[in-house]
Write an enzyme that holds these catalytic residues in place. Sequence first.
Site, PDB file in Angstrom:
ATOM      1  N   ASN A 116       0.672  -1.477  -0.360  1.00  0.00           N
ATOM      2  CA  ASN A 116      -0.239  -0.052   0.235  1.00  0.00           C
ATOM      3  C   ASN A 116       0.790   1.456   0.222  1.00  0.00           C
ATOM      4  O   ASN A 116       2.257   1.054   0.416  1.00  0.00           O
ATOM      5  CB  ASN A 116      -0.726   0.309   1.127  1.00  0.00           C
ATOM      6  CG  ASN A 116      -1.680   0.637   1.463  1.00  0.00           C
ATOM      7  OD1 ASN A 116      -2.618   1.750   0.125  1.00  0.00           O
ATOM      8  ND2 ASN A 116      -1.980   1.754   2.591  1.00  0.00           N
ATOM      9  N   SER A 145       4.341   7.088   2.480  1.00  0.00           N
ATOM     10  CA  SER A 145       5.276   6.000   2.952  1.00  0.00           C
ATOM     11  C   SER A 145       4.846   4.154   1.809  1.00  0.00           C
ATOM     12  O   SER A 145       3.534   5.088   2.053  1.00  0.00           O
ATOM     13  CB  SER A 145       4.973   5.609   4.481  1.00  0.00           C
ATOM     14  OG  SER A 145       5.274   6.289   5.126  1.00  0.00           O
ATOM     15  N   ASP A 154      -3.146   0.897   7.813  1.00  0.00           N
ATOM     16  CA  ASP A 154      -1.656   1.499   7.966  1.00  0.00           C
ATOM     17  C   ASP A 154      -0.443   1.341   8.607  1.00  0.00           C
ATOM     18  O   ASP A 154      -0.299   1.732   9.040  1.00  0.00           O
ATOM     19  CB  ASP A 154      -2.002   3.648   7.387  1.00  0.00           C
ATOM     20  CG  ASP A 154      -3.195   3.682   6.577  1.00  0.00           C
ATOM     21  OD1 ASP A 154      -3.142   3.407   5.660  1.00  0.00           O
ATOM     22  OD2 ASP A 154      -3.976   3.922   7.055  1.00  0.00           O
TER      23      ASP A 154
END
Length: 225
Positions: A116, A145, A154
């Site tokens: 991701n 990131s 996340d």
Amino acid sequence: MTDSTVQHSPKKIAVLISGNGSNLQAIIDDQAKTSDLYVIALVISNRPDAYGLERAKKAGIATLCIDHTDYASREEFDTQMQLQLDQAKIDLVVLAGFMRILTQGFTQHFLGKMLNIHPSLLPKYTGLHTHKRALEAGDTEHGLSIHFVTPELDGGPVILQAKVAIENDETEQSLQQKVHQQEHIAYPLVVRWFCEERIQLIDNRVVYFGQQLQQPLLLAEQTSD
Ligand code: GAR
């Protein structure tokens, strides 16, 4: 032995999107340059109107819209996605602006095989409105990131970050633009690393060239001009 001498069969990747798909475009463009490293076998959107679907079609990539509003629960939606990804024998799932929270079952199924990109310097600012929050906090730097996806939102181990400076006259829009620019460099790079088997997720840690990362790698500073 340099990494370029290692031969691997092309990995099949799927890119999941919800909107514009500029990161998808960066990966499409990169794939054209590194054609034997990976193929983008499938692009899935959870929204029928996602512009990224047009980008994929233009590039001759198979697309699928799995509209989350057609499913009664998150589990049923994720099960359908998993079915399609498994059928396509995908090696790597790339979340590129895919704005759905994924179930634990789905993230476990693709553990170590799903990346991701998030527009903040994690662990700062998980969730939404990251640029606004960085500005409101008076931060002097912000960034992005790229991480392996784990059940924690996340929260998976970060592979690479890129930083941008926040100037005095910065706006949410200008900051978003700066971050996007870095995203388009960073994401194809990490996708390549995965396909070259340079990076792995082992025991919830990132292993890069056989070494456990003690901290995320940092994209060398790029100038836009
Ligand atoms: C990107 O900035 C990405 O970091 C962000 O969505 C944008 C998608 O842009 N992702 C998230 O916020 C995920 N939590 P794009 O559709 O133009 O690639």
